[in-house]
Design an enzyme around this catalytic site. Structure first.
Site: not given
Ligand SMILES: *Cc1c(COP(=O)(O)O)cnc(C)c1O
Length: 382
Positions: A39, A137, A271, A319
């Site tokens: 992801k 979550r 800056y 930036m």
């Molecule tokens: C991002 C994610 C993972 C991977 O987590 P890591 O700690 O990077 O291995 C696994 N499961 C879910 C549901 C996630 O959102």
């Protein structure tokens, strides 16, 4: 010199390291299948090349957050098992169902949407059920779980879905002694019992992310989901660094100095003049900034490697650029390389160093890299 042969800025991703990390994780989780999570553009490493390397290294599954990521992997030709877990009510599951992507339902409402998509596509959707064991979550609360499971079992009997997985996610896996780990695993086991009682026999039951994969064998179940560790970064830096876990960082970020100048004592830099030279020194200008994901909060704290020596970031990070203090040297010229982060093996900082300088985690450091940073891949298999 052509721009192509010496870019201003470059992230080099060693796909050989990704394959080796994946092989290492397979070894750690022997007896379980392995998912590599790609992801957020492969945690900033580039989703497609990393996905291919992960498959080459032996990943049985790929994991992504959102539908667009899953569909992009299919468009790029990935045909293996692929799980997606984050959608909002009203998103269309039709294309994903047709593309043989495993979807996730955390509620009966979501289950209903997947069933509708399966019917409209005229296929049986692969569906995994997520239980909230304590992360608060996504996931179905244990109080609703028997209802979700029963509805999913009905949908399976009518041929609309195949329940391929039951899973959950840990809150504190990077702290192996945190009591939430045992508590969540116990809730997970109870949820698995409820699912089995309703006649569900999923292909995979899974709970472990990278830190649990590396520190908690009892949480491996049928499948582990590893993101950060596959990129060679430690997901539990208080337990061990990357090398301690047998991992190697895949990404090295370099830039070529855009300016080098000798300045006297008393010069305000960047800056706000948050840094003023306290001696005559040499300043180097690195052509990367917060627009590329270099955290602004790293000002006057982070370091880069130039000619094998550490040089500190001085003054505000802008930036597009920031300034480093090279000291009173005369062997550094415009165009010379500054290494922002890498494996650490040549003395350069690591993503974990940047995380500590900026009060965050290595996950965020690498995932934020983007904008104008060109990625180059080594270890590509043809
Ligand atoms: C991002 C994610 C993972 C991977 O987590 P890591 O700690 O990077 O291995 C696994 N499961 C879910 C549901 C996630 O959102």
């Amino acid at each position: 010199m052509s721009a192509a042969s010496s870019p201003r800025v470059e992230a080099v991703i060693d796909l050989g390291a990704v394959r080796a990390n994946v092989a290492r994780l397979r070894d750690v989780a022997q007896g379980s299948q392995l998912m590599v999570v790609v992801k957020a553009d492969g945690y900033g490493h580039g989703m497609q090349p990393v996905a291919r390397a992960a498959r080459e290294g032996g990943a049985d599954w790929l994991g992504v957050a959102v539908l667009e990521e899953a569909l992009a992997l299919r468009s790029a030709g990935d045909e293996g098992r692929l799980l997606c877990w984050l959608a909002t009510s009203g998103e269309s599951y039709d294309a994903a169902v047709r593309a043989d992507i495993d979807l996730t339902a955390s509620s009966r409402g979501q289950l209903g949407e997947v069933v509708a998509a399966a019917r409209s596509a005229g296929v049986c959707a692969r569906l995994q059920l997520k239980v909230d064991t304590g992360l608060s979550r996504n996931g179905c609360l244990p109080s609703d779980w028997p209802h979700l499971v029963a509805a999913a079992a009905d949908a399976q009997r009518s041929g609309d879905v195949m329940v391929t997985g039951v899973w959950s996610h840990l809150a504190c896996a990077d702290e192996p002694d945190h009591p939430a780990n045992d508590a969540q695993q116990q809730v997970f086991d109870e949820a698995l019992g409820v699912a089995a009682h309703s006649g569900l026999d999923p292909e995979v039951r899974h709970l472990a992310n990278s830190p649990a994969t590396l520190t908690r064998p009892a949480a491996h179940y049928d499948l582990v989901r590893t993101g950060l560790a596959a990129y060679g970064l430690s997901p539990a830096p208080r337990v061990a660094d990357a090398a301690g876990f047998g991992l190697r960082p895949a990404l090295t970020l370099t830039a070529r100095l855009a300016a080098v100048k000798r300045v006297p004592e008393g010069m305000g830099v960047s800056y706000g003049h948050t840094f003023v030279t306290d001696r005559p020194t040499t300043l180097g200008l690195v052509p990367l900034g917060y627009g590329d994901g270099v955290p602004r909060v790293a000002a006057n704290r982070a370091e880069v490697l130039v000619h094998g020596r550490r040089a500190r970031v001085v003054g505000s990070i802008c930036m597009d650029q920031f300034v480093v203090d090279l000291g009173l040297v005369d062997d550094v010229a415009v165009g010379d390389e500054a290494v922002l982060l890498g494996t650490g093996e040549a003395g350069e900082p690591t993503a974990q160093d940047w995380a500590e300088w900026t009060g965050t985690i290595a996950y965020e450091v690498v995932t934020r890299l983007g904008g104008r940073i060109v990625r180059r891949y080594t270890g590509v298999r043809s």
